[in-house]
Design a protein around this motif. Sequence first.
Motif, short mmCIF file in Angstrom:
data_model
loop_
_atom_site.label_atom_id
_atom_site.label_comp_id
_atom_site.label_asym_id
_atom_site.label_seq_id
_atom_site.Cartn_x
_atom_site.Cartn_y
_atom_site.Cartn_z
N ALA A 129 35.24 -3.44 4.79
CA ALA A 129 34.91 -4.43 3.76
C ALA A 129 33.43 -4.78 3.78
CB ALA A 129 35.73 -5.69 3.99
N HIS B 141 44.40 -8.68 -2.12
CA HIS B 141 42.94 -8.80 -2.16
C HIS B 141 42.34 -7.41 -2.06
CE1 HIS B 141 38.93 -10.33 -1.44
NE2 HIS B 141 38.89 -9.82 -0.23
N HIS B 142 41.76 -6.93 -3.16
CA HIS B 142 41.11 -5.61 -3.21
C HIS B 142 41.97 -4.50 -2.62
CE1 HIS B 142 37.40 -7.25 -4.77
NE2 HIS B 142 37.39 -8.14 -3.79
#
Length: 77
Positions: free
Chosen positions: A60, A44-45
């Motif tokens: 984030a 994820h990212h």
Amino acid sequence: MAEKTFTVEELKQFDGQDGHKAYVAVEGVVYDVTGVEAWQAGKHHGNLAGQDLTDAISQAPHGKAVLGSLPVVGKLA
């Protein structure tokens, strides 16, 4: 069921790869992100499942707000 305590080495096994579940730790709590669409294949990212992401989540855009909707599976030793 008693809460499981994961070591860092045990957590690494839950990387979302090859049929494994995807778990991440934040501030000592281990969350299951297996069913989260944004965590497909344990990524994820640029972050990887099976790790302590306490520092990453503070950077984030969503911060810790997303954690409330995730199942807690244990704690990090």
